[in-house]
Scaffold this motif. Structure first.
Motif, PDB file in Angstrom:
ATOM      1  N   TYR A 142       0.773  -1.273   0.118  1.00  0.00           N
ATOM      2  CA  TYR A 142      -0.042   0.060  -0.045  1.00  0.00           C
ATOM      3  C   TYR A 142       1.038   1.198  -0.025  1.00  0.00           C
ATOM      4  N   ARG A 146       2.221   0.993  -4.387  1.00  0.00           N
ATOM      5  CA  ARG A 146       1.131   1.579  -4.873  1.00  0.00           C
ATOM      6  C   ARG A 146       0.941   3.092  -4.435  1.00  0.00           C
ATOM      7  N   TYR A 149      -2.452   4.604  -3.780  1.00  0.00           N
ATOM      8  CA  TYR A 149      -3.460   4.457  -4.989  1.00  0.00           C
ATOM      9  C   TYR A 149      -4.273   3.028  -4.984  1.00  0.00           C
ATOM     10  N   LEU A 150      -5.609   3.220  -5.084  1.00  0.00           N
ATOM     11  CA  LEU A 150      -6.392   1.805  -5.106  1.00  0.00           C
ATOM     12  C   LEU A 150      -7.363   2.239  -6.196  1.00  0.00           C
ATOM     13  N   GLU A 151      -7.652   1.168  -6.939  1.00  0.00           N
ATOM     14  CA  GLU A 151      -8.761   1.429  -8.038  1.00  0.00           C
ATOM     15  C   GLU A 151     -10.228   0.682  -7.480  1.00  0.00           C
ATOM     16  N   VAL A 152     -10.836   1.573  -6.679  1.00  0.00           N
ATOM     17  CA  VAL A 152     -11.958   1.094  -5.791  1.00  0.00           C
ATOM     18  C   VAL A 152     -13.001   0.218  -6.534  1.00  0.00           C
ATOM     19  N   LEU A 155     -11.499  -3.340  -7.233  1.00  0.00           N
ATOM     20  CA  LEU A 155     -11.789  -4.029  -6.123  1.00  0.00           C
ATOM     21  C   LEU A 155     -12.688  -4.923  -6.179  1.00  0.00           C
ATOM     22  N   TYR A 164      -6.970  -6.255 -10.202  1.00  0.00           N
ATOM     23  CA  TYR A 164      -6.508  -7.184  -8.990  1.00  0.00           C
ATOM     24  C   TYR A 164      -6.936  -8.631  -9.119  1.00  0.00           C
ATOM     25  N   GLU A 238      -3.373   8.811  -2.269  1.00  0.00           N
ATOM     26  CA  GLU A 238      -4.526   8.163  -1.692  1.00  0.00           C
ATOM     27  C   GLU A 238      -5.984   8.722  -1.742  1.00  0.00           C
TER      28      GLU A 238
END
Length: 256
Positions: A142, A146, A149-152, A155, A164, A238
């Motif tokens: 995390y 990354r 950064y998260l591609e919600v 997920l 993912y 984030e």
């Protein structure tokens, strides 16, 4: 009453703790003095803080997290650091209390089944051997790989083209890192339960959480450098730290 409710679960399985006392009165007096005193002090602090919040913010605030959130509003860097330190203490207290309390039953059973090769304190110590490697992989993925950064939407994308999905739903990079972190201290764990091992392994086991965390972090970062994972950022991004929320949530991801 809220203090008693908070302690209700431990009241039910109090025998799991009291069974280690040499005499009944050893468990009686320690609890009779410590429990009312500790809960009275913490309840008193809660009352004082809530009363003070009424004078400062115009309304009583009982939740410590809400109090910390108020400190951050228009707070200086020193106040933000203080909030971080307090929040970290809360997190560590919750983790330590829950892991230890919920491990009593399993640890006692293992001690009864294998009295010569197992004891409760060793059982608790073994937790960090395995959990530290998981924490190392998660934190590195995390914060370093990354960069927040998260591609919600990704997920929840079960398609093979999802960011993912990895290899049949499994990220192979995490497992070598996880087992590497365990291998560093597992020999010392064998020594802790009575097996002859090199003295160096015992030293590593004494700091097993840090060893497992650092080793798994380095291995995972190296594997991600050699074989990059998808959905990463070159700068810290984030959710909540960017102006364009669509970028953080990857609004371009196809929902079909």
């Amino acid at each position: 009453m809220s203090s008693i409710g908070n302690f209700a679960t431990l009241i039910v399985n109090d025998c799991d703790f009291a069974r280690f006392a040499r005499r009944p009165k050893d468990a009686l007096w320690s609890q009779l003095i410590a429990i009312p005193t500790c809960f009275a002090v913490t309840s008193f602090i809660g009352i004082i803080v809530s009363s003070s919040s009424t004078a400062i913010y115009g309304q009583p605030i009982w939740d410590p997290l809400d109090i910390l959130a108020k400190f951050i509003d228009n707070g200086s860097s020193a106040e933000r650091f203080g909030v971080f330190a307090i929040a970290l203490a809360f997190s560590l207290a919750q983790l330590a209390a829950n892991i230890a309390a919920n491990s009593v039953s399993a640890g006692s059973d293992l001690t009864a089944l294998l009295p010569r090769s197992s004891n409760f304190t060793t059982y608790l110590s073994a937790y960090s051997v395995f959990l530290s490697s998981i924490a190392g992989v998660m934190a590195t993925d995390y914060y370093i790989v990354r960069k927040g950064y998260l591609e919600v939407r990704g997920l929840y994308d079960a398609r093979k083209s999802g960011p993912y999905y990895y290899t049949m739903g499994v990220t192979w990079r995490a497992y070598p890192a996880y087992f590497s972190g365990i291998l560093v201290t597992i020999v010392g764990f064998a020594g802790a339960v009575g097996q002859p091992v090199p003295v160096g392994a015992i030293y590593l086991y004494n700091v097993n959480f840090f060893c497992g965390f650092i080793v798994s972090s380095i291995i995972y970062w190296a594997l991600c450098t050699i074989s990059p994972v998808p959905a990463v950022s070159t700068c810290w991004m984030e959710v909540g730290d960017v102006d364009d929320v669509d970028v953080a949530y990857d609004a371009k991801l196809d929902n079909t």
